[in-house]
Design a protein around this motif. Structure first.
Motif, PDB file in Angstrom:
ATOM      1  N   ARG A 103       0.831  -1.213   0.000  1.00  0.00           N
ATOM      2  CA  ARG A 103       0.000   0.000   0.000  1.00  0.00           C
ATOM      3  C   ARG A 103       0.860   1.255   0.000  1.00  0.00           C
ATOM      4  O   ARG A 103       0.525   2.247  -0.639  1.00  0.00           O
ATOM      5  N   ARG A 104       1.973   1.216   0.705  1.00  0.00           N
ATOM      6  CA  ARG A 104       2.843   2.391   0.793  1.00  0.00           C
ATOM      7  C   ARG A 104       3.562   2.660  -0.522  1.00  0.00           C
ATOM      8  O   ARG A 104       3.690   3.815  -0.952  1.00  0.00           O
ATOM      9  N   ASP A 105       4.035   1.600  -1.178  1.00  0.00           N
ATOM     10  CA  ASP A 105       4.909   1.773  -2.327  1.00  0.00           C
ATOM     11  C   ASP A 105       4.187   1.728  -3.671  1.00  0.00           C
ATOM     12  O   ASP A 105       4.640   2.335  -4.637  1.00  0.00           O
ATOM     13  N   ASP A 131       9.573   9.145   2.856  1.00  0.00           N
ATOM     14  CA  ASP A 131      10.285   9.224   4.131  1.00  0.00           C
ATOM     15  C   ASP A 131      10.018   7.995   4.979  1.00  0.00           C
ATOM     16  O   ASP A 131      10.936   7.424   5.596  1.00  0.00           O
ATOM     17  N   LEU A 132       8.774   7.555   5.008  1.00  0.00           N
ATOM     18  CA  LEU A 132       8.418   6.375   5.791  1.00  0.00           C
ATOM     19  C   LEU A 132       9.088   5.114   5.248  1.00  0.00           C
ATOM     20  O   LEU A 132       9.368   4.180   6.006  1.00  0.00           O
ATOM     21  N   ALA A 133       9.329   5.105   3.944  1.00  0.00           N
ATOM     22  CA  ALA A 133       9.980   3.953   3.317  1.00  0.00           C
ATOM     23  C   ALA A 133      11.496   4.063   3.339  1.00  0.00           C
ATOM     24  O   ALA A 133      12.193   3.151   2.867  1.00  0.00           O
ATOM     25  N   THR A 178       5.176   8.463  -5.186  1.00  0.00           N
ATOM     26  CA  THR A 178       5.845   7.158  -5.184  1.00  0.00           C
ATOM     27  C   THR A 178       5.765   6.451  -6.533  1.00  0.00           C
ATOM     28  O   THR A 178       6.204   5.308  -6.651  1.00  0.00           O
ATOM     29  N   ARG A 179       5.190   7.112  -7.535  1.00  0.00           N
ATOM     30  CA  ARG A 179       4.932   6.477  -8.826  1.00  0.00           C
ATOM     31  C   ARG A 179       4.134   5.188  -8.631  1.00  0.00           C
ATOM     32  O   ARG A 179       4.541   4.102  -9.058  1.00  0.00           O
ATOM     33  N   PRO A 180       2.972   5.276  -7.982  1.00  0.00           N
ATOM     34  CA  PRO A 180       2.220   4.063  -7.655  1.00  0.00           C
ATOM     35  C   PRO A 180       1.634   3.390  -8.887  1.00  0.00           C
ATOM     36  O   PRO A 180       1.452   4.020  -9.932  1.00  0.00           O
ATOM     37  N   ALA A 181       1.323   2.113  -8.741  1.00  0.00           N
ATOM     38  CA  ALA A 181       0.632   1.411  -9.820  1.00  0.00           C
ATOM     39  C   ALA A 181      -0.756   1.986 -10.022  1.00  0.00           C
ATOM     40  O   ALA A 181      -1.257   2.050 -11.147  1.00  0.00           O
TER      41      ALA A 181
END
Length: 263
Positions: A103-105, A131-133, A178-181
Protein backbone atom coordinates in the motif's frame (compact mmCIF):
# COMPACT_ATOMS: atom_id res chain seq x y z
CA UNK A 1 -21.12 8.11 -25.87
CA UNK A 2 -19.77 4.60 -26.19
CA UNK A 3 -21.60 2.02 -24.14
CA UNK A 4 -19.75 -0.95 -22.62
CA UNK A 5 -22.95 -2.52 -21.36
CA UNK A 6 -26.36 -1.08 -20.66
CA UNK A 7 -27.09 -3.69 -18.00
CA UNK A 8 -24.70 -6.37 -16.80
CA UNK A 9 -26.30 -9.69 -15.82
CA UNK A 10 -25.58 -10.88 -12.30
CA UNK A 11 -22.31 -12.79 -12.22
CA UNK A 12 -21.14 -11.51 -15.60
CA UNK A 13 -17.59 -10.23 -15.95
CA UNK A 14 -17.05 -6.50 -15.81
CA UNK A 15 -16.19 -4.86 -19.12
CA UNK A 16 -12.51 -4.12 -19.63
CA UNK A 17 -10.34 -2.68 -22.35
CA UNK A 18 -9.33 -5.70 -24.41
CA UNK A 19 -5.61 -6.03 -25.04
CA UNK A 20 -4.61 -3.49 -22.41
CA UNK A 21 -2.39 -4.29 -19.45
CA UNK A 22 -4.51 -4.78 -16.34
CA UNK A 23 -3.29 -2.91 -13.26
CA UNK A 24 -6.05 -3.85 -10.80
CA UNK A 25 -8.29 -6.90 -11.00
CA UNK A 26 -10.99 -8.08 -8.65
CA UNK A 27 -12.49 -11.52 -9.29
CA UNK A 28 -15.67 -12.80 -7.67
CA UNK A 29 -15.49 -10.26 -4.85
CA UNK A 30 -17.94 -10.71 -2.02
CA UNK A 31 -18.13 -8.88 1.29
CA UNK A 32 -20.55 -9.65 4.10
CA UNK A 33 -20.92 -8.26 7.59
CA UNK A 34 -22.58 -9.94 10.53
CA UNK A 35 -24.07 -13.43 10.56
CA UNK A 36 -27.38 -15.24 10.47
CA UNK A 37 -30.43 -13.01 10.14
CA UNK A 38 -28.20 -9.97 10.72
CA UNK A 39 -26.00 -10.66 7.69
CA UNK A 40 -25.49 -7.66 5.42
CA UNK A 41 -24.10 -8.21 1.92
CA UNK A 42 -22.02 -5.27 0.70
CA UNK A 43 -20.56 -7.00 -2.37
CA UNK A 44 -22.21 -9.93 -4.14
CA UNK A 45 -19.75 -11.36 -6.66
CA UNK A 46 -18.13 -8.40 -8.41
CA UNK A 47 -15.65 -8.86 -11.25
CA UNK A 48 -13.74 -5.75 -12.28
CA UNK A 49 -10.59 -4.98 -14.26
CA UNK A 50 -8.86 -1.59 -14.43
CA UNK A 51 -6.42 -1.05 -17.27
CA UNK A 52 -3.07 0.67 -16.94
CA UNK A 53 -3.39 4.39 -17.64
CA UNK A 54 -7.18 4.36 -17.19
CA UNK A 55 -9.27 6.82 -15.18
CA UNK A 56 -12.18 4.78 -13.84
CA UNK A 57 -15.03 6.17 -11.73
CA UNK A 58 -17.27 4.05 -9.51
CA UNK A 59 -20.81 5.22 -8.78
CA UNK A 60 -24.04 3.95 -7.32
CA UNK A 61 -26.80 4.68 -4.82
CA UNK A 62 -25.97 5.03 -1.16
CA UNK A 63 -25.23 1.56 0.22
CA UNK A 64 -24.53 0.10 -3.23
CA UNK A 65 -21.08 -1.12 -2.21
CA UNK A 66 -18.93 1.37 -4.11
CA UNK A 67 -16.70 2.37 -1.18
CA UNK A 68 -16.48 -1.25 -0.02
CA UNK A 69 -15.32 -2.24 -3.50
CA UNK A 70 -12.65 0.44 -3.53
CA UNK A 71 -11.43 -0.52 -0.05
CA UNK A 72 -11.13 -4.17 -1.09
CA UNK A 73 -9.32 -3.32 -4.33
CA UNK A 74 -6.93 -1.03 -2.44
CA UNK A 75 -6.10 -3.56 0.25
CA UNK A 76 -7.72 -1.46 2.98
CA UNK A 77 -10.30 -4.18 3.64
CA UNK A 78 -10.33 -7.93 3.08
CA UNK A 79 -13.08 -9.41 0.92
CA UNK A 80 -15.09 -12.30 2.33
CA UNK A 81 -14.59 -14.11 -0.95
CA UNK A 82 -12.85 -13.64 -4.27
CA UNK A 83 -9.40 -12.30 -5.03
CA UNK A 84 -7.68 -8.98 -5.76
CA UNK A 85 -4.54 -8.51 -7.83
CA UNK A 86 -2.54 -5.29 -8.08
CA UNK A 87 -0.19 -5.79 -10.99
CA UNK A 88 1.01 -9.36 -10.70
CA UNK A 89 0.58 -9.51 -6.91
CA UNK A 90 -2.34 -11.25 -5.26
CA UNK A 91 -3.39 -9.58 -2.02
CA UNK A 92 -4.75 -12.84 -0.67
CA UNK A 93 -2.56 -14.27 2.06
CA UNK A 94 -0.12 -11.35 2.21
CA UNK A 95 1.34 -10.85 5.66
CA UNK A 96 0.47 -7.57 7.35
CA UNK A 97 3.96 -6.15 6.79
CA UNK A 98 3.92 -7.09 3.11
CA UNK A 99 0.47 -5.61 2.64
CA UNK A 100 1.55 -2.41 4.39
CA UNK A 101 4.59 -2.16 2.12
CA UNK A 102 2.46 -2.73 -0.98
CA UNK A 103 0.00 0.00 0.00
CA UNK A 104 2.84 2.39 0.79
CA UNK A 105 4.91 1.77 -2.33
CA UNK A 106 2.44 0.77 -5.05
CA UNK A 107 -0.84 2.40 -4.09
CA UNK A 108 -1.68 6.09 -3.72
CA UNK A 109 -4.65 7.34 -1.73
CA UNK A 110 -6.68 10.54 -1.88
CA UNK A 111 -9.49 10.91 0.64
CA UNK A 112 -12.24 13.46 1.15
CA UNK A 113 -10.69 14.63 4.44
CA UNK A 114 -7.21 15.33 2.92
CA UNK A 115 -5.43 13.52 5.84
CA UNK A 116 -2.42 15.85 5.86
CA UNK A 117 -0.21 16.06 8.94
CA UNK A 118 -0.72 19.55 10.40
CA UNK A 119 2.85 19.94 11.70
CA UNK A 120 4.44 19.25 8.32
CA UNK A 121 4.86 21.65 5.42
CA UNK A 122 3.27 20.94 2.06
CA UNK A 123 6.61 19.65 0.76
CA UNK A 124 7.04 17.38 3.77
CA UNK A 125 3.51 16.04 3.42
CA UNK A 126 4.16 15.27 -0.24
CA UNK A 127 7.32 13.28 0.45
CA UNK A 128 5.96 11.56 3.59
CA UNK A 129 5.42 8.12 1.94
CA UNK A 130 9.02 8.13 0.72
CA UNK A 131 10.28 9.22 4.13
CA UNK A 132 8.42 6.37 5.79
CA UNK A 133 9.98 3.95 3.32
CA UNK A 134 13.46 5.36 3.92
CA UNK A 135 13.72 6.57 0.33
CA UNK A 136 14.84 9.94 -0.98
CA UNK A 137 12.64 11.65 -3.57
CA UNK A 138 13.86 11.88 -7.14
CA UNK A 139 14.29 15.66 -7.54
CA UNK A 140 13.09 15.66 -11.14
CA UNK A 141 10.00 13.63 -10.35
CA UNK A 142 9.30 15.81 -7.31
CA UNK A 143 9.51 18.92 -9.51
CA UNK A 144 7.21 17.32 -12.10
CA UNK A 145 4.59 16.54 -9.46
CA UNK A 146 4.87 19.95 -7.78
CA UNK A 147 4.48 21.73 -11.10
CA UNK A 148 1.53 19.49 -12.00
CA UNK A 149 -0.34 20.43 -8.81
CA UNK A 150 0.60 24.11 -9.17
CA UNK A 151 1.84 24.63 -5.62
CA UNK A 152 5.44 25.68 -6.15
CA UNK A 153 4.90 28.85 -4.09
CA UNK A 154 3.15 26.98 -1.24
CA UNK A 155 5.67 24.24 -0.47
CA UNK A 156 6.74 25.87 2.80
CA UNK A 157 3.18 26.35 4.06
CA UNK A 158 1.48 24.09 6.58
CA UNK A 159 -2.06 22.75 5.94
CA UNK A 160 -3.68 25.42 8.12
CA UNK A 161 -2.19 28.04 5.78
CA UNK A 162 -3.68 26.43 2.67
CA UNK A 163 -7.19 26.48 1.22
CA UNK A 164 -9.18 23.26 1.02
CA UNK A 165 -8.43 22.93 -2.68
CA UNK A 166 -4.72 23.48 -2.09
CA UNK A 167 -4.72 20.88 0.68
CA UNK A 168 -6.34 18.34 -1.62
CA UNK A 169 -3.80 19.07 -4.32
CA UNK A 170 -1.06 18.40 -1.77
CA UNK A 171 -2.81 15.11 -1.00
CA UNK A 172 -2.87 14.30 -4.72
CA UNK A 173 0.84 15.06 -5.01
CA UNK A 174 1.52 12.80 -2.01
CA UNK A 175 -0.42 10.02 -3.74
CA UNK A 176 1.60 10.44 -6.95
CA UNK A 177 5.10 10.89 -5.52
CA UNK A 178 5.84 7.16 -5.18
CA UNK A 179 4.93 6.48 -8.83
CA UNK A 180 2.22 4.06 -7.66
CA UNK A 181 0.63 1.41 -9.82
CA UNK A 182 -2.76 2.93 -9.01
CA UNK A 183 -4.25 5.90 -7.17
CA UNK A 184 -7.53 5.35 -5.33
CA UNK A 185 -9.56 8.51 -4.73
CA UNK A 186 -12.54 8.25 -2.37
CA UNK A 187 -14.90 11.22 -2.86
CA UNK A 188 -11.87 13.51 -3.40
CA UNK A 189 -14.03 16.57 -4.11
CA UNK A 190 -16.67 15.97 -1.44
CA UNK A 191 -15.40 18.74 0.85
CA UNK A 192 -14.57 21.27 -1.88
CA UNK A 193 -16.41 24.06 -3.66
CA UNK A 194 -16.99 23.83 -7.40
CA UNK A 195 -13.84 25.73 -8.39
CA UNK A 196 -11.53 23.71 -6.15
CA UNK A 197 -13.28 20.51 -7.26
CA UNK A 198 -12.54 21.33 -10.86
CA UNK A 199 -8.87 21.94 -10.06
CA UNK A 200 -8.52 18.56 -8.33
CA UNK A 201 -10.37 16.69 -11.07
CA UNK A 202 -8.26 18.41 -13.73
CA UNK A 203 -5.17 17.27 -11.83
CA UNK A 204 -6.34 13.65 -11.67
CA UNK A 205 -7.22 13.76 -15.37
CA UNK A 206 -3.80 15.18 -16.28
CA UNK A 207 -2.05 12.58 -14.12
CA UNK A 208 -3.59 9.97 -16.40
CA UNK A 209 -3.03 11.80 -19.68
CA UNK A 210 0.45 13.19 -19.00
CA UNK A 211 1.96 10.81 -16.42
CA UNK A 212 0.28 7.56 -17.47
CA UNK A 213 -1.23 7.14 -14.00
CA UNK A 214 -4.06 4.70 -13.27
CA UNK A 215 -6.84 6.26 -11.18
CA UNK A 216 -9.90 4.69 -9.55
CA UNK A 217 -12.31 7.24 -8.09
CA UNK A 218 -15.46 6.74 -6.04
CA UNK A 219 -17.83 9.68 -6.40
CA UNK A 220 -21.53 10.52 -6.17
CA UNK A 221 -21.21 13.52 -8.50
CA UNK A 222 -21.99 12.95 -12.21
CA UNK A 223 -19.95 16.05 -13.09
CA UNK A 224 -16.90 14.49 -11.39
CA UNK A 225 -17.42 11.07 -12.97
CA UNK A 226 -17.54 12.72 -16.41
CA UNK A 227 -13.77 13.30 -16.12
CA UNK A 228 -13.23 9.53 -16.19
CA UNK A 229 -12.63 7.30 -19.19
CA UNK A 230 -15.08 4.74 -17.86
CA UNK A 231 -17.79 4.75 -15.20
CA UNK A 232 -18.87 1.59 -13.37
CA UNK A 233 -22.28 1.54 -11.69
CA UNK A 234 -23.05 -0.59 -8.65
CA UNK A 235 -26.41 -1.40 -7.08
CA UNK A 236 -27.08 -3.78 -4.21
CA UNK A 237 -23.47 -4.94 -4.20
CA UNK A 238 -23.43 -5.88 -7.88
CA UNK A 239 -21.91 -4.32 -10.97
CA UNK A 240 -24.97 -3.48 -13.08
CA UNK A 241 -23.82 -1.07 -15.80
CA UNK A 242 -20.80 0.65 -17.32
CA UNK A 243 -20.28 3.62 -19.63
CA UNK A 244 -17.29 4.99 -21.51
CA UNK A 245 -16.88 8.58 -22.69
CA UNK A 246 -20.03 9.63 -20.85
CA UNK A 247 -21.14 13.19 -20.19
CA UNK A 248 -22.50 14.30 -16.83
CA UNK A 249 -26.01 14.16 -18.30
CA UNK A 250 -25.47 10.60 -19.57
CA UNK A 251 -24.20 9.55 -16.15
CA UNK A 252 -27.12 11.15 -14.35
CA UNK A 253 -29.54 9.32 -16.64
CA UNK A 254 -27.75 6.03 -15.93
CA UNK A 255 -27.99 6.65 -12.19
CA UNK A 256 -31.73 7.33 -12.48
CA UNK A 257 -32.15 4.01 -14.27
CA UNK A 258 -30.74 2.02 -11.34
CA UNK A 259 -34.11 0.76 -10.19
CA UNK A 260 -35.23 4.36 -9.81
CA UNK A 261 -32.98 4.90 -6.83
CA UNK A 262 -31.15 8.28 -6.83
CA UNK A 263 -27.48 8.43 -5.90
Amino acid sequence: MAIDSGRIPAGAAAPSIVGMEITVRGTGLTKTYGSGDATVTALAGVDVAISRGEFCAVMGPSGSGKSTLMHCLAGLDTPSGGEVHIGGTSLAGLRDDALTALRRDRVGFVFQAFNLLPTLTAAENITLPLDLAGRRPDPRHFDTIVDAVGLRDRLGHRPSQLSGGQQQRVACARALITRPAVVFADEPTGALDSRASGEVLDLLRRSVDELGQTVVMVTHEPSAAAYADRVLFLADGRLVAARTGASAEDILDALKSLDGVPC
